[in-house]
Motif scaffolding. Sequence first.
Motif, PDB file in Angstrom:
ATOM      1  N   ASN A  39       0.795  -1.229   0.000  1.00 27.05           N
ATOM      2  CA  ASN A  39       0.000   0.000   0.000  1.00 27.05           C
ATOM      3  C   ASN A  39       0.830   1.283   0.000  1.00 27.05           C
ATOM      4  OD1 ASN A  39       0.987  -0.008   2.576  1.00 27.05           O
ATOM      5  ND2 ASN A  39      -0.990  -0.381   3.588  1.00 27.05           N
ATOM      6  N   LYS A  40       2.126   1.158  -0.249  1.00 20.41           N
ATOM      7  CA  LYS A  40       2.959   2.346  -0.420  1.00 20.41           C
ATOM      8  C   LYS A  40       2.818   2.836  -1.860  1.00 20.41           C
ATOM      9  CE  LYS A  40       6.160   0.244   2.863  1.00 20.41           C
ATOM     10  NZ  LYS A  40       7.483  -0.382   3.031  1.00 20.41           N
ATOM     11  N   PRO A  41       3.228   4.084  -2.141  1.00 23.20           N
ATOM     12  CA  PRO A  41       3.024   4.625  -3.498  1.00 23.20           C
ATOM     13  C   PRO A  41       3.578   3.704  -4.580  1.00 23.20           C
ATOM     14  CG  PRO A  41       3.719   6.360  -2.005  1.00 23.20           C
ATOM     15  CD  PRO A  41       3.828   5.087  -1.226  1.00 23.20           C
ATOM     16  N   PHE A  42       2.753   3.434  -5.582  1.00 27.78           N
ATOM     17  CA  PHE A  42       3.099   2.519  -6.663  1.00 27.78           C
ATOM     18  C   PHE A  42       2.577   3.146  -7.957  1.00 27.78           C
ATOM     19  CE2 PHE A  42       3.077  -1.067  -9.440  1.00 27.78           C
ATOM     20  CZ  PHE A  42       3.949  -2.021  -8.911  1.00 27.78           C
ATOM     21  N   ILE A  43       3.481   3.714  -8.736  1.00 30.36           N
ATOM     22  CA  ILE A  43       3.126   4.528  -9.898  1.00 30.36           C
ATOM     23  C   ILE A  43       3.460   3.791 -11.181  1.00 30.36           C
ATOM     24  CG2 ILE A  43       3.664   6.669 -11.139  1.00 30.36           C
ATOM     25  CD1 ILE A  43       4.229   7.949  -8.403  1.00 30.36           C
ATOM     26  N   THR A  44       2.555   3.840 -12.148  1.00 29.82           N
ATOM     27  CA  THR A  44       2.859   3.324 -13.477  1.00 29.82           C
ATOM     28  C   THR A  44       3.266   4.488 -14.375  1.00 29.82           C
ATOM     29  OG1 THR A  44       0.563   3.491 -14.243  1.00 29.82           O
ATOM     30  CG2 THR A  44       1.236   1.417 -13.213  1.00 29.82           C
ATOM     31  N   ALA A  45       4.342   4.257 -15.155  1.00 31.60           N
ATOM     32  CA  ALA A  45       4.846   5.283 -16.076  1.00 31.60           C
ATOM     33  C   ALA A  45       5.248   4.592 -17.375  1.00 31.60           C
ATOM     34  CB  ALA A  45       6.020   6.027 -15.454  1.00 31.60           C
ATOM     35  N   PHE A  46       4.284   3.942 -17.998  1.00 35.77           N
ATOM     36  CA  PHE A  46       4.525   3.249 -19.257  1.00 35.77           C
ATOM     37  C   PHE A  46       4.613   4.279 -20.399  1.00 35.77           C
ATOM     38  CE2 PHE A  46       3.773  -0.262 -16.698  1.00 35.77           C
ATOM     39  CZ  PHE A  46       3.766  -1.464 -17.382  1.00 35.77           C
ATOM     40  N   SER A  47       5.176   3.846 -21.508  1.00 31.28           N
ATOM     41  CA  SER A  47       5.291   4.748 -22.643  1.00 31.28           C
ATOM     42  C   SER A  47       4.076   4.634 -23.549  1.00 31.28           C
ATOM     43  CB  SER A  47       6.571   4.454 -23.431  1.00 31.28           C
ATOM     44  OG  SER A  47       6.484   3.195 -24.062  1.00 31.28           O
ATOM     45  N   ASP A  48       3.966   5.580 -24.462  1.00 29.59           N
ATOM     46  CA  ASP A  48       2.797   5.615 -25.345  1.00 29.59           C
ATOM     47  C   ASP A  48       3.001   4.843 -26.643  1.00 29.59           C
ATOM     48  OD1 ASP A  48       4.621   7.272 -26.570  1.00 29.59           O
ATOM     49  OD2 ASP A  48       3.269   8.992 -26.780  1.00 29.59           O
ATOM     50  N   ALA A  49       4.194   4.261 -26.834  1.00 31.11           N
ATOM     51  CA  ALA A  49       4.457   3.618 -28.126  1.00 31.11           C
ATOM     52  C   ALA A  49       5.357   2.400 -27.982  1.00 31.11           C
ATOM     53  CB  ALA A  49       5.077   4.627 -29.091  1.00 31.11           C
ATOM     54  N   ASP A  50       5.097   1.583 -26.965  1.00 28.21           N
ATOM     55  CA  ASP A  50       5.880   0.365 -26.783  1.00 28.21           C
ATOM     56  C   ASP A  50       5.085  -0.832 -27.311  1.00 28.21           C
ATOM     57  OD1 ASP A  50       7.601  -1.636 -26.069  1.00 28.21           O
ATOM     58  OD2 ASP A  50       7.112  -1.590 -23.947  1.00 28.21           O
ATOM     59  N   PRO A  51       5.550  -1.483 -28.364  1.00 29.09           N
ATOM     60  CA  PRO A  51       4.789  -2.601 -28.917  1.00 29.09           C
ATOM     61  C   PRO A  51       4.825  -3.856 -28.058  1.00 29.09           C
ATOM     62  CG  PRO A  51       6.887  -2.383 -30.064  1.00 29.09           C
ATOM     63  CD  PRO A  51       6.766  -1.195 -29.150  1.00 29.09           C
ATOM     64  N   ILE A  52       5.722  -3.905 -27.090  1.00 31.85           N
ATOM     65  CA  ILE A  52       5.898  -5.120 -26.290  1.00 31.85           C
ATOM     66  C   ILE A  52       5.006  -5.122 -25.055  1.00 31.85           C
ATOM     67  CG2 ILE A  52       7.553  -6.477 -24.944  1.00 31.85           C
ATOM     68  CD1 ILE A  52       9.714  -5.565 -26.893  1.00 31.85           C
ATOM     69  N   THR A  53       4.916  -3.989 -24.359  1.00 33.45           N
ATOM     70  CA  THR A  53       4.205  -3.964 -23.070  1.00 33.45           C
ATOM     71  C   THR A  53       2.978  -3.072 -23.086  1.00 33.45           C
ATOM     72  OG1 THR A  53       5.537  -2.124 -22.195  1.00 33.45           O
ATOM     73  CG2 THR A  53       6.391  -4.360 -21.858  1.00 33.45           C
ATOM     74  N   ARG A  54       2.531  -2.654 -24.253  1.00 32.52           N
ATOM     75  CA  ARG A  54       1.389  -1.733 -24.342  1.00 32.52           C
ATOM     76  C   ARG A  54       0.192  -2.268 -23.544  1.00 32.52           C
ATOM     77  NH1 ARG A  54       1.018  -1.535 -29.455  1.00 32.52           N
ATOM     78  NH2 ARG A  54       2.100   0.437 -29.808  1.00 32.52           N
ATOM     79  N   GLY A  55      -0.356  -1.420 -22.669  1.00 30.30           N
ATOM     80  CA  GLY A  55      -1.506  -1.801 -21.858  1.00 30.30           C
ATOM     81  C   GLY A  55      -1.161  -2.509 -20.570  1.00 30.30           C
ATOM     82  N   GLY A  56       0.118  -2.767 -20.347  1.00 30.16           N
ATOM     83  CA  GLY A  56       0.516  -3.538 -19.175  1.00 30.16           C
ATOM     84  C   GLY A  56       0.340  -2.815 -17.853  1.00 30.16           C
ATOM     85  N   GLU A  57       0.130  -1.499 -17.898  1.00 28.39           N
ATOM     86  CA  GLU A  57      -0.059  -0.757 -16.651  1.00 28.39           C
ATOM     87  C   GLU A  57      -1.377  -1.090 -15.970  1.00 28.39           C
ATOM     88  OE1 GLU A  57      -1.135   2.274 -19.964  1.00 28.39           O
ATOM     89  OE2 GLU A  57      -0.052   0.375 -19.738  1.00 28.39           O
ATOM     90  N   ALA A  58      -2.350  -1.559 -16.737  1.00 29.52           N
ATOM     91  CA  ALA A  58      -3.697  -1.762 -16.190  1.00 29.52           C
ATOM     92  C   ALA A  58      -3.715  -2.768 -15.050  1.00 29.52           C
ATOM     93  CB  ALA A  58      -4.641  -2.204 -17.303  1.00 29.52           C
ATOM     94  N   VAL A  59      -2.965  -3.827 -15.180  1.00 23.27           N
ATOM     95  CA  VAL A  59      -2.987  -4.862 -14.143  1.00 23.27           C
ATOM     96  C   VAL A  59      -2.409  -4.339 -12.834  1.00 23.27           C
ATOM     97  CG1 VAL A  59      -0.750  -5.863 -14.827  1.00 23.27           C
ATOM     98  CG2 VAL A  59      -2.443  -7.269 -13.632  1.00 23.27           C
ATOM     99  N   PHE A  60      -1.386  -3.501 -12.907  1.00 21.42           N
ATOM    100  CA  PHE A  60      -0.818  -2.925 -11.689  1.00 21.42           C
ATOM    101  C   PHE A  60      -1.799  -1.951 -11.046  1.00 21.42           C
ATOM    102  CE2 PHE A  60       3.133  -3.938 -14.110  1.00 21.42           C
ATOM    103  CZ  PHE A  60       3.670  -4.840 -13.216  1.00 21.42           C
ATOM    104  N   GLN A  61      -2.413  -1.122 -11.860  1.00 22.49           N
ATOM    105  CA  GLN A  61      -3.359  -0.146 -11.322  1.00 22.49           C
ATOM    106  C   GLN A  61      -4.553  -0.827 -10.669  1.00 22.49           C
ATOM    107  OE1 GLN A  61      -4.372   2.656 -14.428  1.00 22.49           O
ATOM    108  NE2 GLN A  61      -2.227   3.141 -14.857  1.00 22.49           N
ATOM    109  N   ALA A  62      -4.926  -2.000 -11.177  1.00 25.15           N
ATOM    110  CA  ALA A  62      -6.090  -2.711 -10.647  1.00 25.15           C
ATOM    111  C   ALA A  62      -5.778  -3.529  -9.402  1.00 25.15           C
ATOM    112  CB  ALA A  62      -6.672  -3.625 -11.728  1.00 25.15           C
ATOM    113  N   ARG A  63      -4.554  -4.041  -9.305  1.00 24.47           N
ATOM    114  CA  ARG A  63      -4.283  -5.050  -8.282  1.00 24.47           C
ATOM    115  C   ARG A  63      -3.429  -4.570  -7.117  1.00 24.47           C
ATOM    116  NH1 ARG A  63      -2.625 -10.618 -11.209  1.00 24.47           N
ATOM    117  NH2 ARG A  63      -2.671 -11.301  -9.011  1.00 24.47           N
ATOM    118  N   VAL A  64      -2.653  -3.507  -7.295  1.00 27.27           N
ATOM    119  CA  VAL A  64      -1.753  -3.059  -6.224  1.00 27.27           C
ATOM    120  C   VAL A  64      -2.415  -1.924  -5.456  1.00 27.27           C
ATOM    121  CG1 VAL A  64       0.529  -2.159  -5.662  1.00 27.27           C
ATOM    122  CG2 VAL A  64       0.253  -3.707  -7.630  1.00 27.27           C
ATOM    123  N   PRO A  65      -2.661  -2.076  -4.149  1.00 30.51           N
ATOM    124  CA  PRO A  65      -3.339  -1.017  -3.384  1.00 30.51           C
ATOM    125  C   PRO A  65      -2.627   0.326  -3.477  1.00 30.51           C
ATOM    126  CG  PRO A  65      -3.242  -3.038  -2.108  1.00 30.51           C
ATOM    127  CD  PRO A  65      -2.407  -3.277  -3.324  1.00 30.51           C
TER     128      PRO A  65
END
Length: 306
Positions: free
Chosen positions: A238-264
Amino acid sequence: MDVLRTPDERFEGLADWPYAPRYTPVFGADGTAMRIHHVDEGPKDRRPILLMHGEPSWAYLYRHVIADLVKRGHRVIAPDLVGFGRSDKPALRTDYTYEGHVTWMKDWLVRNELTDIVLFCQDWGGLIGLRLVAAFPERFAAVVVSNTGLPVGAGKSEGFEAWLNFSQNAPELPIGFILNGGAARDLSDAERAAYDAPFPDERFKEGARRFPVLVPITPEHASVAENKAAWQVLERFNKPFITAFSDADPITRGGEAVFQARVPGARNVAHTTLKGSHFIQEDSPGEIAALLDGLVASLPQRELAE
């Protein structure tokens, strides 16, 4: 275990890399001694900002981030994973396992007595760095993840499939070319040469060759169970956990969603999207440094040991 060590002269005169090397001993599963390299810049009484690179780069990836953060008064630590940069390189591809990498970096973290850490991790720096957070949640004050994940056997993107095929079938692995292709901007000849520097010949690239096949993208992959256990810890972080993905990565595009949903810790912080491709450190170093500077400023003041 046979271990290769890149000659020091390969790292002389690299562009924008004035940092003194530091080494920490670790041991392979068979007791073989190795050393992990890192840079440690800035005031030693400040909260450490830990920058973890991925595949097939090394700490050089963070050179502009390091310089910016040190100017802002921060302590910055950037290690090279085993098999990369100035760290030692086991000679056999089979010497590299996901769990072996985690164990090496856990030993490195403990030996360097790092606590109250702010972590920025990208690519395999996240696959390993988040396992460190799960192993030692008390040692971390905040986390920023970028273009990474913690996979548990559920599949892969088309971009990763292409990278996997290339990495395993190319007769030579052109490291500088790969870094240039994974950045939105064109790297200079000197920058490409710096990425090639740790690898005098193909013998030194067994770790880089091995990493793609270690990503647990199927249920049968090793480390699926260990990553699932790590997620159980992250789901209580529950400590600060920030996603800072890029806008044009073909490998991990959309991967921030799981962190935002699952990490308090991701629920009440401001996430960001950075402009650039997979190696976002090459495309938006100033934005990364500003993000980390603001994050550190938002944390409770560090309590120094007597």
